[in-house]
Design a protein around this motif. Structure first.
Motif, mmCIF file in Angstrom:
data_model
loop_
_atom_site.group_PDB
_atom_site.id
_atom_site.type_symbol
_atom_site.label_atom_id
_atom_site.label_comp_id
_atom_site.label_asym_id
_atom_site.label_seq_id
_atom_site.Cartn_x
_atom_site.Cartn_y
_atom_site.Cartn_z
ATOM 1 N N ILE A 287 52.186 44.962 52.217
ATOM 2 C CA ILE A 287 52.845 44.777 50.927
ATOM 3 C C ILE A 287 52.278 43.577 50.163
ATOM 4 N N PRO A 288 52.236 42.359 50.739
ATOM 5 C CA PRO A 288 51.658 41.243 49.966
ATOM 6 C C PRO A 288 50.188 41.442 49.629
ATOM 7 N N VAL A 289 49.441 42.088 50.518
ATOM 8 C CA VAL A 289 48.031 42.354 50.224
ATOM 9 C C VAL A 289 47.906 43.308 49.046
ATOM 10 N N THR A 290 48.773 44.314 49.000
ATOM 11 C CA THR A 290 48.750 45.264 47.888
ATOM 12 C C THR A 290 49.129 44.587 46.581
ATOM 13 N N VAL A 291 50.125 43.705 46.630
ATOM 14 C CA VAL A 291 50.526 42.977 45.419
ATOM 15 C C VAL A 291 49.383 42.102 44.914
ATOM 16 N N PHE A 292 48.707 41.419 45.817
ATOM 17 C CA PHE A 292 47.583 40.571 45.413
ATOM 18 C C PHE A 292 46.455 41.412 44.820
ATOM 19 N N PHE A 293 46.188 42.561 45.430
ATOM 20 C CA PHE A 293 45.151 43.438 44.885
ATOM 21 C C PHE A 293 45.527 43.926 43.498
ATOM 22 N N TYR A 294 46.803 44.222 43.276
ATOM 23 C CA TYR A 294 47.246 44.663 41.952
ATOM 24 C C TYR A 294 47.007 43.569 40.915
ATOM 25 N N LEU A 295 47.295 42.319 41.264
ATOM 26 C CA LEU A 295 47.054 41.220 40.348
ATOM 27 C C LEU A 295 45.571 41.047 40.075
ATOM 28 N N VAL A 296 44.755 41.179 41.105
ATOM 29 C CA VAL A 296 43.306 41.067 40.928
ATOM 30 C C VAL A 296 42.788 42.192 40.056
ATOM 31 N N GLN A 297 43.329 43.397 40.235
ATOM 32 C CA GLN A 297 42.887 44.538 39.449
ATOM 33 C C GLN A 297 43.170 44.308 37.965
ATOM 34 N N LYS A 298 44.320 43.748 37.647
ATOM 35 C CA LYS A 298 44.646 43.455 36.261
ATOM 36 C C LYS A 298 43.676 42.424 35.686
ATOM 37 N N ASN A 299 43.336 41.420 36.494
ATOM 38 C CA ASN A 299 42.378 40.415 36.039
ATOM 39 C C ASN A 299 41.002 41.020 35.820
ATOM 40 N N LEU A 300 40.643 41.990 36.649
ATOM 41 C CA LEU A 300 39.353 42.648 36.461
ATOM 42 C C LEU A 300 39.300 43.372 35.127
ATOM 43 N N VAL A 301 40.365 44.077 34.804
ATOM 44 C CA VAL A 301 40.380 44.855 33.559
ATOM 45 C C VAL A 301 40.366 43.941 32.342
ATOM 46 N N THR A 302 41.219 42.908 32.350
ATOM 47 C CA THR A 302 41.282 42.009 31.188
ATOM 48 C C THR A 302 40.054 41.104 31.126
ATOM 49 N N GLY A 303 39.494 40.773 32.292
ATOM 50 C CA GLY A 303 38.350 39.875 32.301
ATOM 51 C C GLY A 303 37.098 40.481 31.728
ATOM 52 N N LEU A 304 37.011 41.806 31.751
ATOM 53 C CA LEU A 304 35.822 42.459 31.205
ATOM 54 C C LEU A 304 35.675 42.247 29.713
ATOM 55 N N THR A 305 36.795 42.010 29.022
ATOM 56 C CA THR A 305 36.750 41.804 27.568
ATOM 57 C C THR A 305 37.034 40.372 27.176
ATOM 58 N N ALA A 306 37.176 39.472 28.146
ATOM 59 C CA ALA A 306 37.494 38.087 27.842
ATOM 60 C C ALA A 306 36.222 37.351 27.424
ATOM 61 N N GLY A 307 36.347 36.476 26.441
ATOM 62 C CA GLY A 307 35.206 35.680 26.016
ATOM 63 C C GLY A 307 34.257 36.457 25.150
ATOM 64 N N GLY A 308 33.247 35.805 24.704
ATOM 65 C CA GLY A 308 32.236 36.449 23.871
ATOM 66 C C GLY A 308 31.400 35.398 23.163
ATOM 67 N N THR A 309 30.385 35.849 22.507
ATOM 68 C CA THR A 309 29.514 34.948 21.759
ATOM 69 C C THR A 309 29.620 35.246 20.286
ATOM 70 N N LYS A 310 29.457 34.227 19.498
ATOM 71 C CA LYS A 310 29.502 34.399 18.043
ATOM 72 C C LYS A 310 28.140 34.821 17.542
ATOM 73 N N GLY A 311 28.131 35.807 16.665
ATOM 74 C CA GLY A 311 26.881 36.250 16.133
ATOM 75 C C GLY A 311 26.375 35.363 15.001
#
Length: 301
Positions: free
Chosen positions: A277-301
């Protein structure tokens, strides 16, 4: 003299215009390919979930030998094993110890791996290539030959039977792989971001923490999950370095259900399900960070 007149005659098309055939885009799968892909993914998911479902089913058997006759468990399903584990064992002490060790390993391990990977990716100091190969070489030594010398070292430092001993030893296992992982991820981040940080007056540490780490969130999430499961599943060092029963981790606590002449498999199965159970909860939190992290940050053109 008369001039001949040309009469325009419209001829009907010989056949009706056929509808335009849809051109498949490059990389687009056809119906058969999509069906095979989804069928393969479904089969793989079932194969992955089958052991977990089987373990949960065995945990509902009231007898320690019910795993020998799994067909009879369906007639006597009970959650008594979970009640026994939660009320009559040191499960919550195991949980506390595991979370302290796992979260400590995750925080320290990811920090060390991130700084190491960033330094090797961005800086050219003497021996920077050899450093990564030395880290990789440390994974070639078996755990069995490391226990005795590490026990002597920790004994002299007074770290036996402390959480720090497990955190340090787990970091030595998880940091090398995490450093390689994050070094490769930092290589994909443009150097222009570092230059922009220096132009804005940021120090190397400021550039690393304020600009690079937000962009590297997917890699950090994967490294964090690897460090976490490494600490949760470690058995050899936890068994050797922890002397107090209340400081056992989950992996060591499971061994208390096994004696020389007996094994309480029903309680082990129930505990294993609770550990997930705690391992699954931690994986769920990591999965959310993976999805949001893909669009986080950027460079100005």
């Amino acid at each position: 003299m008369s001039t001949p007149t040309l009469e325009k005659t419209e001829t009907a098309p010989a056949c009706a215009t056929a509808p335009a055939r849809r051109t498949r885009r490059r990389g687009e799968r056809g119906p058969l390919g999509a069906a095979l892909l989804h069928g393969g993914l479904t089969a793989a998911s079932l194969i992955a979930l089958a052991p977990v479902a089987w373990l949960f089913y065995l945990s509902l058997g009231p007898g320690k030998d019910d795993y020998l006759h799994p067909g009879k468990i369906a007639d006597k399903l009970t959650f008594g094993n979970y009640r026994f584990v939660l009320e009559h064992t040191a499960f919550f002490d195991w949980f506390r110890s595991t979370m302290i060790v796992a979260l400590g390993t995750t925080l320290i391990g990811v920090f060390v791996a991130a700084t190491t990977g960033y330094a090797v990716s961005r800086m050219r100091f003497p021996g920077y290539k050899q450093l990564m190969w030395v880290l990789l070489l440390t994974q070639a030594f078996p755990i069995a030959i490391l226990i005795v010398p590490m026990y002597e070292i920790f004994g002299e430092l007074g770290l036996i039977d402390t959480y720090w001993s497990l955190i340090i030893i787990n970091c030595t296992t998880a940091v090398p792989y995490s450093a390689w992982l994050l070094k490769g991820y930092f290589d994909t981040i443009p150097f222009e971001i570092d230059e922009a940080g220096r132009v804005d007056g940021l120090t190397p540490f400021g550039t690393f923490f304020r600009l690079i780490l937000p962009l590297a969130r997917p890699g950090l999430a994967v490294a964090a999950f690897y460090n976490f499961i490494t600490a949760v599943g470690e058995v050899a060092f936890a068994t050797t370095f922890m002397l107090d029963d209340s400081k056992y981790t989950f992996a060591v606590g499971l061994q208390t259900f096994v004696s020389q002449h007996d094994a309480q498999w029903n309680y082990m199965a129930a505990t294993a399900v609770l550990i997930a159970i705690p391992v699954t909860v931690f994986f769920y939190l990591v999965q959310k960070n993976l999805v949001t992290g893909l669009t986080a940050g950027g460079t100005k053109g």
